[in-house]
Structures are given as structure tokens and as C-alpha cells.
Design a protein around this motif. Structure first.
Motif, PDB file in Angstrom:
ATOM      1  N   GLN A   1       0.831  -1.197   0.000  1.00  0.00           N
ATOM      2  CA  GLN A   1       0.000   0.000   0.000  1.00  0.00           C
ATOM      3  C   GLN A   1       0.870   1.253   0.000  1.00  0.00           C
ATOM      4  O   GLN A   1       0.600   2.206  -0.745  1.00  0.00           O
ATOM      5  N   LEU A   2       1.906   1.260   0.830  1.00  0.00           N
ATOM      6  CA  LEU A   2       2.801   2.404   0.890  1.00  0.00           C
ATOM      7  C   LEU A   2       3.513   2.598  -0.442  1.00  0.00           C
ATOM      8  O   LEU A   2       3.640   3.726  -0.936  1.00  0.00           O
ATOM      9  N   TRP A   3       3.962   1.507  -1.055  1.00  0.00           N
ATOM     10  CA  TRP A   3       4.627   1.587  -2.349  1.00  0.00           C
ATOM     11  C   TRP A   3       3.667   2.135  -3.398  1.00  0.00           C
ATOM     12  O   TRP A   3       4.058   2.951  -4.237  1.00  0.00           O
ATOM     13  N   GLY A   4       2.410   1.699  -3.368  1.00  0.00           N
ATOM     14  CA  GLY A   4       1.423   2.190  -4.331  1.00  0.00           C
ATOM     15  C   GLY A   4       1.207   3.690  -4.206  1.00  0.00           C
ATOM     16  O   GLY A   4       1.128   4.410  -5.213  1.00  0.00           O
ATOM     17  N   LYS A   5       1.117   4.187  -2.973  1.00  0.00           N
ATOM     18  CA  LYS A   5       0.935   5.629  -2.767  1.00  0.00           C
ATOM     19  C   LYS A   5       2.148   6.409  -3.278  1.00  0.00           C
ATOM     20  O   LYS A   5       1.997   7.435  -3.956  1.00  0.00           O
ATOM     21  N   GLU A   6       3.342   5.924  -2.955  1.00  0.00           N
ATOM     22  CA  GLU A   6       4.552   6.619  -3.396  1.00  0.00           C
ATOM     23  C   GLU A   6       4.699   6.552  -4.912  1.00  0.00           C
ATOM     24  O   GLU A   6       5.164   7.502  -5.531  1.00  0.00           O
ATOM     25  N   TYR A   7       4.289   5.453  -5.519  1.00  0.00           N
ATOM     26  CA  TYR A   7       4.365   5.329  -6.974  1.00  0.00           C
ATOM     27  C   TYR A   7       3.403   6.311  -7.634  1.00  0.00           C
ATOM     28  O   TYR A   7       3.732   6.902  -8.667  1.00  0.00           O
ATOM     29  N   GLN A   8       2.227   6.494  -7.047  1.00  0.00           N
ATOM     30  CA  GLN A   8       1.287   7.478  -7.588  1.00  0.00           C
ATOM     31  C   GLN A   8       1.883   8.884  -7.514  1.00  0.00           C
ATOM     32  O   GLN A   8       1.738   9.686  -8.449  1.00  0.00           O
ATOM     33  N   LYS A   9       2.572   9.202  -6.401  1.00  0.00           N
ATOM     34  CA  LYS A   9       3.232  10.504  -6.289  1.00  0.00           C
ATOM     35  C   LYS A   9       4.299  10.659  -7.372  1.00  0.00           C
ATOM     36  O   LYS A   9       4.435  11.722  -7.985  1.00  0.00           O
TER      37      LYS A   9
END
Length: 165
Positions: A87-95
């Protein structure tokens, strides 16, 4: 106090008078119990320790139970950490993707502005002139200054946050 109760067993003489199980009129009736004297009560033998192989099997079972719960907890912990990391990786990837889009948009806007300036420079009646070595302005460097005298050297404080990454 518990007492061992024995049902009365009919003697050979009384057996002949009892109805047979095969007869149609036979019905079951409760058998009267004899009273038991307190001297007839026997103590049960104390249980012996279980055999050695049974004790070792019980220990193996207990150890495997502890190991099972420990491993199950570890699996749940790793699973939870994995889900959280995804989940954290997904948020950072969206950024990151948003920053890339912004970068592309800024590059596009810069190129559009350069194109507009070039179009305006090519039109007659504008005050824009192409650069030539004669039209460049050169500045002379300022003379070096002496630093003001320091009253006392102040100790350098260590930075709290890192200066760069």
C-alpha cells in the motif's frame, strides 16, 4: 464419598421365574439394588505415572503446539507487513507518476513559450534582436573585500537535519 453399587443378580432358582426376552409379554422392570455397607467400598488404585514413550509424545505435542502458534503469528506478521508495504509503495508510486506528469507538462509549456518567442522574433516590427557578440554585456568582477575582524570565533553548531540526500 462414592460407593460402588452392584445390581442384584438373580440366583439360579429365580432365573427360571423371570420372563424370557423372547416372550411377547416380557417387559423390563428395574432391578432392586442391595444396600452397600461402608466396608464394601474400595479405594481406586492411584494412577501410575504414564509410560516414558507417552510422556515424550505429550512433550512433542506441546512443543509442536507452541511452534505452530509461533509460526502462525510470524506468518500473520509478515503478511501484514507485506500488505502495508504494498500500500505504501502504491501511494509513493502514484506521487512519482504525478511528478513525472508535472515534469512533462512543464517541459511542454517551456517549449511552447520558446516557440512563441521565436515566432514573435521573426515578425516584422518587434524590438527583439538576435544575439551577436557585439550586443553582449560584460560585467567586471567586483574588487575583493576584506572580511570584518571577528571578535571571537563562535563555535560551529552541528546541523540538526541532514544537508542533502
Amino acid at each position: 464419598m462414592s460407593a460402588a453399587l452392584k445390581p442384584s443378580v438373580p440366583s439360579k432358582r429365580n432365573r427360571s421365574r423371570l420372563p424370557s426376552a423372547n416372550s411377547a409379554s416380557a417387559q423390563r422392570q428395574p432391578v432392586p439394588l442391595r444396600s452397600v455397607n461402608s466396608t464394601a467400598v474400595r479405594r481406586l488404585p492411584s494412577p501410575d505415572a504414564p509410560p516414558r514413550w507417552l510422556r515424550s509424545l505429550i512433550r512433542v505435542q506441546q512443543a509442536s503446539l507452541i511452534a505452530t502458534f509461533t509460526l502462525a503469528g510470524a506468518v500473520l506478521l509478515v503478511y501484514g507487513w507485506t500488505v502495508y508495504a504494498q500500500q505504501l509503495w502504491g501511494k509513493e508510486y502514484q506521487k512519482l507518476e504525478q511528478l513525472r506528469r508535472s515534469e512533462r507538462q512543464m517541459t511542454t509549456n517551456g517549449e511552447i513559450l520558446k516557440n512563441k518567442i521565436a515566432d514573435q522574433a521573426g515578425r516584422p516590427g518587434t524590438t527583439l534582436v538576435p544575439q551577436t557578440p557585439d550586443s553582449l554585456i560584460f560585467l567586471k568582477p567586483a574588487p575583493a573585500r576584506n572580511p570584518p575582524p571577528a571578535a571571537s570565533p563562535a563555535p560551529q553548531a552541528s546541523p540538526i537535519a541532514p544537508l542533502g540526500y
